[in-house]
Design a protein around this motif. Structure first.
Motif, short mmCIF file in Angstrom:
data_model
loop_
_atom_site.label_atom_id
_atom_site.label_comp_id
_atom_site.label_asym_id
_atom_site.label_seq_id
_atom_site.Cartn_x
_atom_site.Cartn_y
_atom_site.Cartn_z
N ALA A 142 0.90 -0.92 -0.01
CA ALA A 142 0.01 -0.19 -0.08
C ALA A 142 0.86 1.28 0.30
O ALA A 142 1.97 1.14 0.43
CB ALA A 142 -1.01 -0.16 1.24
N SER A 143 0.46 2.32 -0.68
CA SER A 143 1.22 3.45 -0.71
C SER A 143 1.45 4.07 0.86
O SER A 143 0.92 3.63 1.69
CB SER A 143 0.43 4.60 -1.58
N ALA A 144 2.49 4.66 0.82
CA ALA A 144 2.78 5.25 2.25
C ALA A 144 1.80 6.33 2.87
O ALA A 144 1.79 6.32 3.96
CB ALA A 144 4.30 6.00 2.33
N SER A 197 -3.06 -2.89 -1.89
CA SER A 197 -4.35 -2.67 -1.23
C SER A 197 -4.70 -1.26 -0.96
O SER A 197 -5.60 -0.94 -0.32
CB SER A 197 -4.40 -3.52 0.00
N SER A 198 -3.88 -0.50 -1.59
CA SER A 198 -4.00 1.02 -1.50
C SER A 198 -5.58 1.54 -1.96
O SER A 198 -5.81 2.38 -1.19
CB SER A 198 -2.99 1.59 -2.52
N ASP A 199 -6.05 0.74 -3.04
CA ASP A 199 -7.62 1.23 -3.19
C ASP A 199 -8.36 0.06 -2.90
O ASP A 199 -9.66 0.29 -3.63
CB ASP A 199 -7.58 1.71 -4.73
N LEU A 200 -8.00 -0.71 -2.23
CA LEU A 200 -8.83 -2.00 -1.63
C LEU A 200 -9.55 -2.07 -0.34
O LEU A 200 -8.71 -1.36 0.61
CB LEU A 200 -8.31 -3.37 -1.87
N SER A 201 -10.75 -2.18 -0.03
CA SER A 201 -11.05 -2.52 1.31
C SER A 201 -10.58 -3.52 1.97
O SER A 201 -10.20 -4.49 1.50
CB SER A 201 -12.66 -2.58 1.40
#
Length: 217
Positions: A142-144, A197-201
């Motif tokens: 995931a992004s920082a 998972s940056s854009d995942l729930s």
């Protein structure tokens, strides 16, 4: 018969602990929060005012931890689940985790969690060093920025003061330590599945892990 293991590795605040808990619950398996062992080591060092540069002293702490996970996280019977999530503890945990002697002291203790019917283990080197024969290895990214926002939300919900900017700076510093250390650096196993998972729930992330394992969720 070999007891099955799913490993979920990734950087700080990538959500691997939450995902591991949910996957373990769906499968009816045990769960190992390996990071808690390093945080407990750090907590004891802080309490006893042990010099974190004294590798032998820190390794001795890791080797003799009186810890249980049966009713939350307990240190010598004391509930410390909230205390070990403090940023000062997390920062020191990342620091002492770079010591090969500390990692060796905790290695067998982590492997002892592998009991029937199965284990979901989350950490930074579960798939590379601790359970290299795991049937499914996931490396959670995931992004920082996304991770800092998640950590900030978690801390606020627990009543722990924190600023988003400081958390982002700390995360980047920990990432640098974790990926650059000589002992078991943070990196995906060669046969790991990469999941951003940056854009995942959380639910979407859990469902993907279960689908990779062949479980309907």
């Amino acid at each position: 018969m070999t007891i099955p293991v799913i490993t979920i590795d990734g950087p700080t605040a990538s959500g691997k602990g939450t995902v591991a808990d949910a996957v373990a619950q769906a499968l009816g398996w045990h769960v190992l929060d390996s990071g808690a062992l390093y945080r407990l080591t750090a907590l004891v060092c802080l309490r006893r005012e042990i010099d974190p540069d004294s590798v032998r002293a820190v390794a001795d702490v890791a080797r003799t931890l009186d810890v249980s996970f049966n009713d939350g996280i307990r240190l010598a019977g004391e509930a410390v689940s909230l205390e070990i999530r403090a940023e000062a503890v997390g920062n020191l945990a990342s620091r002492v985790a770079a010591y090969p002697e500390v990692r060796e002291a905790l290695l067998q203790r982590q492997r002892d969690f592998r009991v029937a019917p199965g284990l979901v283990a989350d950490g930074r080197d579960m798939g590379t060093a601790v359970f290299p024969d795991a049937g499914l290895k996931v490396f959670l990214l995931a992004s920082a920025e996304a991770r800092a926002a998640r950590r900030h939300k978690q801390l606020m919900e627990k009543g722990i003061p924190a600023t988003l900017g400081d958390l982002l700076e700390d995360l980047r510093a920990r990432d640098a330590r974790d990926t650059g250390r000589a002992a078991s650096p943070l990196k995906p196993a060669s046969d790991a599945r990469i999941l951003d998972s940056s854009d995942l729930s959380i639910d979407e992330t859990v469902q993907q892990v279960l689908a990779w394992y062949g479980h309907p969720g």
